[in-house]
Design an enzyme around this catalytic site. Structure first.
Site, PDB file in Angstrom:
ATOM      1  N   LYS A 190       6.194   3.618  14.513  1.00 52.69           N
ATOM      2  CA  LYS A 190       5.838   1.993  14.711  1.00 52.69           C
ATOM      3  C   LYS A 190       5.631   1.563  13.301  1.00 52.69           C
ATOM      4  O   LYS A 190       4.843   1.713  12.274  1.00 52.69           O
ATOM      5  CB  LYS A 190       4.448   2.141  15.447  1.00 52.69           C
ATOM      6  CG  LYS A 190       4.142   0.537  15.836  1.00 52.69           C
ATOM      7  CD  LYS A 190       2.621   0.452  16.101  1.00 52.69           C
ATOM      8  CE  LYS A 190       1.849  -0.006  14.947  1.00 52.69           C
ATOM      9  NZ  LYS A 190       2.113  -1.197  14.359  1.00 52.69           N
ATOM     10  N   GLU A 264      -1.911   9.642   5.139  1.00 58.57           N
ATOM     11  CA  GLU A 264      -1.835   9.087   3.717  1.00 58.57           C
ATOM     12  C   GLU A 264      -2.628   7.917   3.709  1.00 58.57           C
ATOM     13  O   GLU A 264      -2.344   6.793   4.080  1.00 58.57           O
ATOM     14  CB  GLU A 264      -0.235   8.832   3.377  1.00 58.57           C
ATOM     15  CG  GLU A 264       0.700   9.935   3.421  1.00 58.57           C
ATOM     16  CD  GLU A 264       0.530  10.698   2.066  1.00 58.57           C
ATOM     17  OE1 GLU A 264      -0.319  10.801   1.354  1.00 58.57           O
ATOM     18  OE2 GLU A 264       1.188  11.936   2.154  1.00 58.57           O
ATOM     19  N   CYS A 298      -0.720   1.689  -2.598  1.00 57.77           N
ATOM     20  CA  CYS A 298      -2.047   2.345  -2.299  1.00 57.77           C
ATOM     21  C   CYS A 298      -2.437   3.127  -3.443  1.00 57.77           C
ATOM     22  O   CYS A 298      -3.526   3.389  -3.788  1.00 57.77           O
ATOM     23  CB  CYS A 298      -1.429   3.470  -1.213  1.00 57.77           C
ATOM     24  SG  CYS A 298      -0.063   4.461  -1.606  1.00 57.77           S
ATOM     25  N   GLU A 395     -11.285  -0.543  -2.062  1.00 59.27           N
ATOM     26  CA  GLU A 395      -9.749  -0.925  -2.197  1.00 59.27           C
ATOM     27  C   GLU A 395      -9.794  -2.198  -1.905  1.00 59.27           C
ATOM     28  O   GLU A 395      -9.953  -2.690  -0.954  1.00 59.27           O
ATOM     29  CB  GLU A 395      -9.088  -0.042  -1.246  1.00 59.27           C
ATOM     30  CG  GLU A 395      -7.542  -0.293  -1.517  1.00 59.27           C
ATOM     31  CD  GLU A 395      -6.451   0.568  -0.448  1.00 59.27           C
ATOM     32  OE1 GLU A 395      -7.097   0.594   0.480  1.00 59.27           O
ATOM     33  OE2 GLU A 395      -5.624   0.993  -0.973  1.00 59.27           O
TER      34      GLU A 395
END
Ligand code: NAP
Ligand code: MG
Length: 485
Positions: A190, A264, A298, A395
């Protein structure tokens, strides 16, 4: 040389990449069992171009029933064809996918830039070639697994459920699909809801490659579609790349089941400049580390640590360089910083800009104009931040850099490691011994020395702490898809 922080008026003529050669359908169905099928709910959602908010295509929203159909197709393909096929034959299909993707590289790059807002230079020179290389690399391993794991019996897991984010849509699909196929697993993947189009183009290539029906299934949709994959009883492995928040939900959902997982997740990576570093190169690396792909990386080097004696010089050079960055149309080959992927993400970034200022940090933004429509953010840096500031700890996933100074190497190691994440880090110094000292003490999955954001299919990638577990890429990436006896 322009004076301190003076705006540089580079005059570039527009150099837009053409879109005449791409072939996008108005509506995309789900790719299940080798066929394009309508979603059970009959619902579709729009995929838009974040650079101008125009609709590119409508995309099917898969629900639990569609996911069940996809998992059943993947199971049947696993049992009847894929797990029985000679590994050298499996490799031929993976090579074919790589070659077909390479032949259509330009189309992939343009669609990626339109759908994700990333600059064409990057999708053309980074995303698409790397995605092809992942298929080439793992095709090579398919019939050599006994050499990858000497003296072990290697077997595949079964059906892999794979869920990916929007920052490197095609590349993440390649990272997931290529090693799964090479090791004999079948796949239900997906893509993220804002960037489904290159995964759907990949499905077209997979169809063209003649890969047996059901070996790869692509189901599009939102978080509920991802959750349906995670919670399906007949999935043997979950490979997820995305936020730490969703990673935690997934880990809870699969606790106590037979499902293997690799996660991850997010990052808040440190980029460290020591006083002996070649400063111009380092500044270029810092700019690449945080403004590349609009900071939607990331492992973005979002926390800069500069040794005190060179801090003023570095900050001045950085501001100067920021002012020469071209922010704008992702399709223009001169653009350095493209569009933010979605309105939601732009809102998140803007909220952090406010948080930073409210925390007392000093904000500096590149002095550039932004296009009138679409989602854009000026490259931004914050000085006068504390280790405990939210903009230092959390983040942001945008072109926002915080700067802290340090006096000793021990101090910077302690500060750099003081975050819940541990995905990547960068070190800039002239001295090899300092590189070895820092790289062994930084708790991060990847540490770059005198460079940043370099990727290669042969090299493993993954995190420490809340950046997740498991490795993708290289020989390590095979391990996530096999049982070893
Ligand atoms: P996200 O919100 O976690 O979404 C990632 C994927 O999970 C999307 O396909 C999303 O679908 C789906 N999803 C959402 N809720 C779910 C649920 N409850 N169960 C299963 N799947 C669910 O992350 P994102 O905002 O797309 O991506 C940004 C994040 O990814 C950042 O934190 C970044 O650091 C991380 N990232 C990590 C790596 C790495 O290798 N460590 C690489 C790239 C990105 P929808 O899009 O439809 O919501
Ligand atoms: Mg889009």
């Amino acid at each position: 040389m322009a004076k301190k922080n003076e705006k540089i008026n580079w005059e570039y003529a527009p150099a837009p990449e053409s879109t005449g050669h791409i072939n996008l359908k108005e509506q995309y169905n789900l790719f299940i069992d080798g066929k394009w099928v309508k979603p059970n709910s009959g619902k579709y959602f729009d995929s838009i171009n974040p650079a101008n908010k125009e609709k590119l295509a409508s995309v099917a929203h898969a629900n639990e029933k569609d996911v069940d159909k996809a998992v059943k197709a993947a199971r049947k393909a696993y049992d009847t064809v894929w797990s029985k096929m000679a590994p050298s034959e499996r490799a031929k299909y993976i090579y074919r996918i790589a070659r077909l993707m390479q032949e259509r590289a330009r189309e992939f790059a343009v669609i990626e830039s339109l759908d994700a807002g990333k600059v064409i230079r990057e999708s053309r020179d980074v995303d698409v070639p790397l995605a092809c290389n992942h298929f080439f690399y793992y095709a090579g391993w398919a019939d050599k697994l006994e050499y990858a794991f000497p003296n072990r019996k290697v077997s595949s897991l079964g059906v892999a459920g794979q869920i990916i984010p929007w920052n490197f849509p095609l590349l993440m699909a390649a990272w997931k699909i290529a090693p799964a196929l090479a090791t004999g697993n079948t796949v239900v993947l997906k893509p993220a809801e804002t960037t489904s189009l290159t995964a759907l183009k990949l499905a077209e290539i997979i169809e063209e490659s003649g890969l047996p029906a059901g070996v790869v299934n692509i189901v599009t949709g939102f978080g509920d579609t991802g959750a349906a994959i995670v919670n399906h009883n007949d999935v043997d492995k979950i490979a997820f790349t995305g936020s730490t928040a969703v990673g935690k939900i997934i880990q809870k959902a699969i606790a106590g089941t037979h499902k293997k997982a690799t996660l991850e997740l997010g990052g808040k990576s440190a980029n460290i400049i020591l006083d002996d570093a070649p400063l111009d190169q380092a500044v270029e690396g810092i700019v690449n580390g945080i403004f590349f792909n609009q900071g939607h990386v990331c492992c973005a080097g979002s926390r800069l640590f500069v040794q005190e004696s060179v801090a003023d010089q570095v900050i001045e050079k950085l501001k100067h360089r920021m002012n020469s960055l071209i922010v704008g149309d992702p399709m223009d080959k001169n653009t350095d910083v493209g569009a933010i992927n979605s309105k939601e993400q732009l809102d998140v970034i803007n909220s952090y800009l406010k948080i930073g200022q409210a925390e007392g940090a000093t904000m500096y933004q590149a002095d550039c104009s932004l296009p009138k429509s679409g989602y854009y953010c000026r490259p931004t840096l914050f000085t006068d931040v504390a280790q405990s500031s939210r903009i230092v700890q959390e983040e942001i996933f945008g072109p926002v850099l915080t700067i802290q100074t340090f006096r000793t190497v021990d101090e910077v190691i302690q500060k750099a490691n003081n975050t819940p994440y541990g995905l990547a880090a960068g070190v800039w110094t002239d001295k090899g011994s300092r590189i070895f000292n820092l790289t062994t003490k930084l708790r991060a999955g990847v540490v770059w020395a005198n460079t940043y954001n370099k990727f290669d299919p042969t090299s493993p990638f993954g995190g420490y702490k809340e950046s997740g577990f498991g490795r993708e890429g290289g020989l390590h990436g095979l391990e996530a898809y096999v049982k070893l006896n």
